[in-house]
Design an enzyme around this catalytic site. Structure first.
Site, PDB file in Angstrom:
ATOM      1  N   GLY A 158      25.587  -2.100  29.058  1.00 55.92           N
ATOM      2  CA  GLY A 158      24.856  -1.313  27.790  1.00 55.92           C
ATOM      3  C   GLY A 158      24.136  -0.301  28.648  1.00 55.92           C
ATOM      4  NE  ARG A 240      14.154 -10.796  25.841  1.00 55.88           N
ATOM      5  CZ  ARG A 240      13.887  -9.429  26.106  1.00 55.88           C
ATOM      6  NH1 ARG A 240      13.672  -9.129  27.268  1.00 55.88           N
ATOM      7  NH2 ARG A 240      13.670  -8.792  25.137  1.00 55.88           N
ATOM      8  CD  GLU A 269       9.309 -13.611  30.729  1.00 63.82           C
ATOM      9  OE1 GLU A 269       8.722 -12.767  29.899  1.00 63.82           O
ATOM     10  OE2 GLU A 269      10.384 -13.380  30.914  1.00 63.82           O
ATOM     11  CG  HIS A 288       9.131  -9.383  30.738  1.00 65.35           C
ATOM     12  ND1 HIS A 288       9.597 -10.374  29.922  1.00 65.35           N
ATOM     13  CD2 HIS A 288       9.693  -8.157  30.455  1.00 65.35           C
ATOM     14  CE1 HIS A 288      10.391  -9.832  29.228  1.00 65.35           C
ATOM     15  NE2 HIS A 288      10.658  -8.619  29.328  1.00 65.35           N
TER      16      HIS A 288
HETATM   17  C1  GLV Z   1      11.545  -6.063  27.265  1.00 66.49           C
HETATM   18  O1  GLV Z   1      11.916  -7.093  27.703  1.00 66.49           O
HETATM   19  C2  GLV Z   1      12.194  -5.277  25.994  1.00 66.49           C
HETATM   20  O2  GLV Z   1      13.054  -5.969  25.410  1.00 66.49           O
HETATM   21  O3  GLV Z   1      11.994  -4.320  25.821  1.00 66.49           O
END
Ligand code: GLV
Ligand code: GLV
Length: 324
Positions: A158, A240, A269, A288
């Site tokens: 993507g 993820r 998380e 993250h």
């Molecule tokens: C971060 O993980 C987002 O989806 O922006």
């Protein structure tokens, strides 16, 4: 002003967005550095016209019920929205916004930072110097794996996956990609060859995950997928945590089936400080932060504010999620 819409913002986002929200709304902002507890969310959302929410907030039918019939928009401060029951929102005619595009390049930058750090043993080297262990130049000290000339396997081509592929060209990498929704031409446009997941896992020196979390992608990197990877390969995840069966990954690393892993996302998380992954030299875990550049987080905040304000006015959101 009496007609200012009431909104809930579930964390302190950058002022670039908050200022816009405060200018037009009566904003209840959750100021704590930890996510708003679900029970508190149910209370605080009562009667709001809109909300800005985060990945850590579960936004389900009960939250929409608690908000009541005046809820006109849900604006996610993230590109991913797997925490939101989007189908339920659609049934109720509540538009959901997110922040695509603006974080693509920052996330791709971080993917490379992590890939290079793990392959060239950067954290180990830093640790060694800080611990006062550096005595002399070593002919075989911290030898790692080259990035240039290696084969990169991108799972999910993507926006972010493509930006990673573009960077890989500069590093003279061979790029393979697995993405059931992508065409050969689209892949070729960023120098990637589309292959099956099996082929990608078998051939890649670095496997980098860029797929959204869906019922199809959840747990896609399981024991079997890990066993299919090259023995010297590395796994990178900025997407993820739930894409990976983390227990299986831990075992694959303990058994030296793969060379290492660099994870910006974990399941759950935060990861426990006692997680065995954190004790491994060949594993990097970050909190993250792949999109966390000052400029990008500002742009995300503005985009979240604009989605919110458009929804409150009953206008089309500039960046709605696709309901699929
Ligand atoms: C971060 O993980 C987002 O989806 O922006
Ligand atoms: C980020 O994940 C994006 O697709 O923009």
């Amino acid at each position: 002003m009496a007609d200012r819409p009431r909104v809930l913002v579930t964390r302190m986002i950058p002022d670039a967005g908050l200022d816009r929200i405060r200018a037009h709304c009566d904003a209840d902002i959750w100021l704590n550095a930890r996510p708003i507890p679900y029970d508190t969310l149910l209370r605080r959302v009562e009667g709001v016209g809109g909300m800005v929410c985060m990945l850590a907030d579960r936004i389900d039918a009960a939250v929409m019920d608690a908000a009541g019939p005046g809820l006109k928009v849900i604006s996610q401060y993230a590109v991913g929205f797997d925490n939101i029951d989007v189908a339920e929102a659609a049934r109720r005619g509540i538009p959901v916004g997110h922040t695509p595009g603006v974080l693509t390049e920052s996330t791709a930058d971080m993917t490379f930072a992590m890939m290079m750090a793990i392959a060239r043993r950067v954290p180990e080297g830093i640790e060694y110097v800080r611990a006062g262990k550096w005595r002399t130049w070593g002919p075989t000290l911290f030898m790692g794996r080259d990035i240039h000339g290696a084969t990169l396997g991108i799972v999910g081509l993507g926006r972010v996956g493509k930006a990673v592929a573009e960077r890989a060209a500069g590093f003279k990498m061979r790029v393979l990609a697995y993405d059931p929704t992508c065409t050969e031409e689209e892949a070729a446009g960023v120098g990637a060859a589309l292959v099956s997941l099996e082929e990608l896992l078998r051939a890649a020196d670095f496997v980098s995950l860029h797929a959204p979390l869906t019922s199809e992608t959840r747990g896609m990197i399981d024991a079997e997928a890990l066993a299919a990877m090259k023995p010297g390969a590395y796994l990178i995840n900025t997407a993820r945590g739930q894409l990976i069966d983390q227990a299986a990954l831990t075992q694959a690393l303990q058994n030296k089936q793969i060379a290492g892993a660099a994870l910006d996302v974990t399941d759950p998380e935060p990861v426990s400080a006692r997680d065995p992954l954190l004790a491994m030299n060949n594993v990097i875990v970050l909190p993250h932060i792949a999109s966390a550049s000052v400029a990008t987080r500002d742009r995300m905040a503005v985009m979240a504010a604009e989605n919110l304000l458009a929804g409150l006015k009953g206008k089309a959101l500039p960046n709605p999620v696709r309901d699929d």
